[in-house]
Enzyme design. Sequence first.
Site, PDB file in Angstrom:
ATOM      1  N   CYS A 122      -2.218  -7.597 -17.385  1.00 53.38           N
ATOM      2  CA  CYS A 122      -1.967  -8.545 -16.261  1.00 53.38           C
ATOM      3  C   CYS A 122      -3.349  -9.414 -16.021  1.00 53.38           C
ATOM      4  O   CYS A 122      -3.455 -10.290 -15.568  1.00 53.38           O
ATOM      5  CB  CYS A 122      -1.671  -8.005 -14.995  1.00 53.38           C
ATOM      6  SG  CYS A 122      -0.248  -7.079 -15.041  1.00 53.38           S
ATOM      7  N   HIS A 256      -3.709 -13.085  -9.749  1.00 50.18           N
ATOM      8  CA  HIS A 256      -2.648 -12.406 -10.547  1.00 50.18           C
ATOM      9  C   HIS A 256      -1.228 -12.128  -9.346  1.00 50.18           C
ATOM     10  O   HIS A 256      -1.494 -11.545  -8.505  1.00 50.18           O
ATOM     11  CB  HIS A 256      -3.087 -11.108 -11.114  1.00 50.18           C
ATOM     12  CG  HIS A 256      -1.767 -10.260 -11.849  1.00 50.18           C
ATOM     13  ND1 HIS A 256      -0.603 -10.955 -12.506  1.00 50.18           N
ATOM     14  CD2 HIS A 256      -1.311  -9.012 -11.492  1.00 50.18           C
ATOM     15  CE1 HIS A 256       0.078  -9.962 -12.659  1.00 50.18           C
ATOM     16  NE2 HIS A 256      -0.240  -8.789 -12.047  1.00 50.18           N
ATOM     17  N   ASN A 287       6.653 -10.713 -11.290  1.00 50.41           N
ATOM     18  CA  ASN A 287       5.344 -10.470 -11.810  1.00 50.41           C
ATOM     19  C   ASN A 287       5.262 -10.567 -13.423  1.00 50.41           C
ATOM     20  O   ASN A 287       6.194  -9.897 -13.851  1.00 50.41           O
ATOM     21  CB  ASN A 287       4.847  -8.812 -11.435  1.00 50.41           C
ATOM     22  CG  ASN A 287       3.660  -8.565 -12.101  1.00 50.41           C
ATOM     23  OD1 ASN A 287       3.105  -9.135 -13.119  1.00 50.41           O
ATOM     24  ND2 ASN A 287       2.857  -7.341 -11.622  1.00 50.41           N
TER      25      ASN A 287
HETATM   26  O1  UT7 Z   1       0.794  -6.095 -12.416  1.00 47.22           O
HETATM   27  C1  UT7 Z   1       0.272  -4.903 -12.428  1.00 47.22           C
HETATM   28  C2  UT7 Z   1      -0.296  -4.371 -11.272  1.00 47.22           C
HETATM   29  N1  UT7 Z   1       0.754  -3.990 -10.316  1.00 47.22           N
HETATM   30  C3  UT7 Z   1       0.752  -4.024  -8.959  1.00 47.22           C
HETATM   31  O2  UT7 Z   1      -0.356  -4.519  -8.676  1.00 47.22           O
HETATM   32  C4  UT7 Z   1       1.677  -3.360  -8.294  1.00 47.22           C
HETATM   33  C5  UT7 Z   1       1.150  -2.652  -7.083  1.00 47.22           C
HETATM   34  N2  UT7 Z   1       2.124  -1.948  -6.096  1.00 47.22           N
HETATM   35  C6  UT7 Z   1       2.878  -2.338  -5.531  1.00 47.22           C
HETATM   36  O3  UT7 Z   1       2.990  -3.786  -5.419  1.00 47.22           O
HETATM   37  C7  UT7 Z   1       3.629  -1.587  -4.571  1.00 47.22           C
HETATM   38  O4  UT7 Z   1       3.016  -0.247  -4.521  1.00 47.22           O
HETATM   39  C8  UT7 Z   1       5.180  -1.447  -4.716  1.00 47.22           C
HETATM   40  C9  UT7 Z   1       5.859  -2.875  -4.574  1.00 47.22           C
HETATM   41  C10 UT7 Z   1       5.569  -1.303  -6.056  1.00 47.22           C
HETATM   42  C11 UT7 Z   1       5.951  -0.347  -3.743  1.00 47.22           C
HETATM   43  O5  UT7 Z   1       5.734  -0.862  -2.521  1.00 47.22           O
HETATM   44  P1  UT7 Z   1       4.988   0.236  -1.529  1.00 47.22           P
HETATM   45  O6  UT7 Z   1       5.112  -0.384  -0.204  1.00 47.22           O
HETATM   46  O7  UT7 Z   1       3.877   0.952  -2.282  1.00 47.22           O
HETATM   47  O8  UT7 Z   1       6.340   1.213  -1.559  1.00 47.22           O
HETATM   48  P2  UT7 Z   1       6.218   2.724  -1.551  1.00 47.22           P
HETATM   49  O9  UT7 Z   1       6.159   3.447  -3.038  1.00 47.22           O
HETATM   50  O10 UT7 Z   1       4.907   3.380  -0.702  1.00 47.22           O
HETATM   51  O11 UT7 Z   1       7.651   3.351  -0.972  1.00 47.22           O
HETATM   52  C12 UT7 Z   1       7.887   3.119   0.416  1.00 47.22           C
HETATM   53  C13 UT7 Z   1       9.234   3.451   1.024  1.00 47.22           C
HETATM   54  C14 UT7 Z   1       9.732   4.898   0.393  1.00 47.22           C
HETATM   55  O12 UT7 Z   1      10.764   5.433   1.271  1.00 47.22           O
HETATM   56  P3  UT7 Z   1       9.948   6.290   2.467  1.00 47.22           P
HETATM   57  O13 UT7 Z   1       9.443   7.478   1.614  1.00 47.22           O
HETATM   58  O14 UT7 Z   1       9.138   5.572   3.236  1.00 47.22           O
HETATM   59  O15 UT7 Z   1      11.331   6.719   3.167  1.00 47.22           O
HETATM   60  C15 UT7 Z   1      10.319   4.487  -0.960  1.00 47.22           C
HETATM   61  O16 UT7 Z   1      11.277   5.575  -1.301  1.00 47.22           O
HETATM   62  O17 UT7 Z   1      10.161   2.589   0.042  1.00 47.22           O
HETATM   63  C16 UT7 Z   1      10.902   3.320  -0.769  1.00 47.22           C
HETATM   64  N3  UT7 Z   1      11.268   2.793  -2.157  1.00 47.22           N
HETATM   65  C17 UT7 Z   1      12.159   1.426  -2.084  1.00 47.22           C
HETATM   66  N4  UT7 Z   1      13.046   1.179  -1.115  1.00 47.22           N
HETATM   67  C18 UT7 Z   1      13.980   0.252  -1.563  1.00 47.22           C
HETATM   68  C19 UT7 Z   1      10.355   2.691  -3.187  1.00 47.22           C
HETATM   69  N5  UT7 Z   1      10.996   1.500  -3.960  1.00 47.22           N
HETATM   70  C20 UT7 Z   1      12.127   0.925  -3.291  1.00 47.22           C
HETATM   71  C21 UT7 Z   1      12.815   0.188  -3.822  1.00 47.22           C
HETATM   72  N6  UT7 Z   1      13.803  -0.317  -2.976  1.00 47.22           N
HETATM   73  N7  UT7 Z   1      12.729  -0.485  -4.964  1.00 47.22           N
END
Ligand code: UT7
Length: 331
Positions: A122, A256, A287
């Site tokens: 990226c 990005h 992305n």
């Molecule tokens: O381009 C390369 C660089 N990449 C990036 O910069 C990506 C950076 N990371 C992110 O953008 C974020 O970490 C994500 C968008 C990938 C994920 O968001 P998050 O706020 O970090 O979510 P999380 O993994 O902390 O999960 C939060 C909650 C969890 O539920 P509980 O434990 O709070 O009940 C997950 O199980 O959201 C749940 N969850 C989802 N729910 C619905 C995780 N994935 C999903 C999903 N749909 N797809």
Amino acid sequence: MTTIQARPGSPYARLYSVGSAIPSRVVDNEEMCTYIDSSDEWIQQRTGITERRWIAEGEDAQSLAKKAAESAIERSGLSLDQIDAVIVSTVSQYKQTPAMAPLLAADLGLQDAAAFDIGAACAGFCYGVAQADALVRSGAATHVLVVGVETLSKITDLHDRSTAFLFADGAGAAVVGPSEVNGIGPVEWGSDGYQAEVIDMTADWLTAVEQGVPSYVKMNGQAVFRWATGYIADAAKRTLEAAGITPDQLDCFIPHQANNRITDSMLRHLKLPEKVVVARTIKQLGNTSAASVPIAMDELLSSGQAKSGDTALIIGFGAGLVYAGQVVVLP
Ligand code: UT7
């Protein structure tokens, strides 16, 4: 001692033009939620994405790259034979060899241009701009085509709820050439291979071939998020300082397009004034990795939100982990 002749370069380089290409298939969050257990509301709240583009029948990474490159070359006002180097940043060239750059150069009708791919995920477009700037200033090349292109839909597990909703396809391109005034600030770049596993593939190429298993991008989203909102936000600040630009002298911020929450956090960290135009193409394009910065730059210019001559901070970050940023004058 024999004297070896040197080739003089240009005192400075600048962006001459930018172009982009997005694939035709629109995949909205509703369709996405037929592949993963998620919701439109969750995806929008956590990322800002409402839809993304995937390649359809008849489209591939090289055809997107060609479209973006043709647009950038046409807008540069240069003729094909003036382009003497092509740099493609991609993780979507599925053959180990040849690289996509010489194939693209031939596809465009270029003759004998230096051509090579870089793998900086990226951050790839900003790595490419750094290289193009150095090539032009060193005299190794005069006009460099820099392309960022990805078809991440082909290497993303559509049923993996930690990645499927994020990644998408697209291409962006820019022409870099000589200038009397500086149009590309010092690159602020680096890597942290100690954290390589936070964005990785589920299988390496050889294992995939030998064991017949698929190889998809996998990501520890939270770890990347922390790195991006901490270390990379600081790197963005250093990029401005290296260029001698204060936040109020900046017209545009083109990070990005990884996550709107990351962009928001960087904005707070940089203390950018409200007047700074911020790229948000992630909303409709997801992305697109190496393509996201040039696509966003093209979108800001073609929508009239930014204009030629504006000062923009660009920064890319991703798998490696790697990052690169510059302050540039928009073409
Ligand atoms: O381009 C390369 C660089 N990449 C990036 O910069 C990506 C950076 N990371 C992110 O953008 C974020 O970490 C994500 C968008 C990938 C994920 O968001 P998050 O706020 O970090 O979510 P999380 O993994 O902390 O999960 C939060 C909650 C969890 O539920 P509980 O434990 O709070 O009940 C997950 O199980 O959201 C749940 N969850 C989802 N729910 C619905 C995780 N994935 C999903 C999903 N749909 N797809």
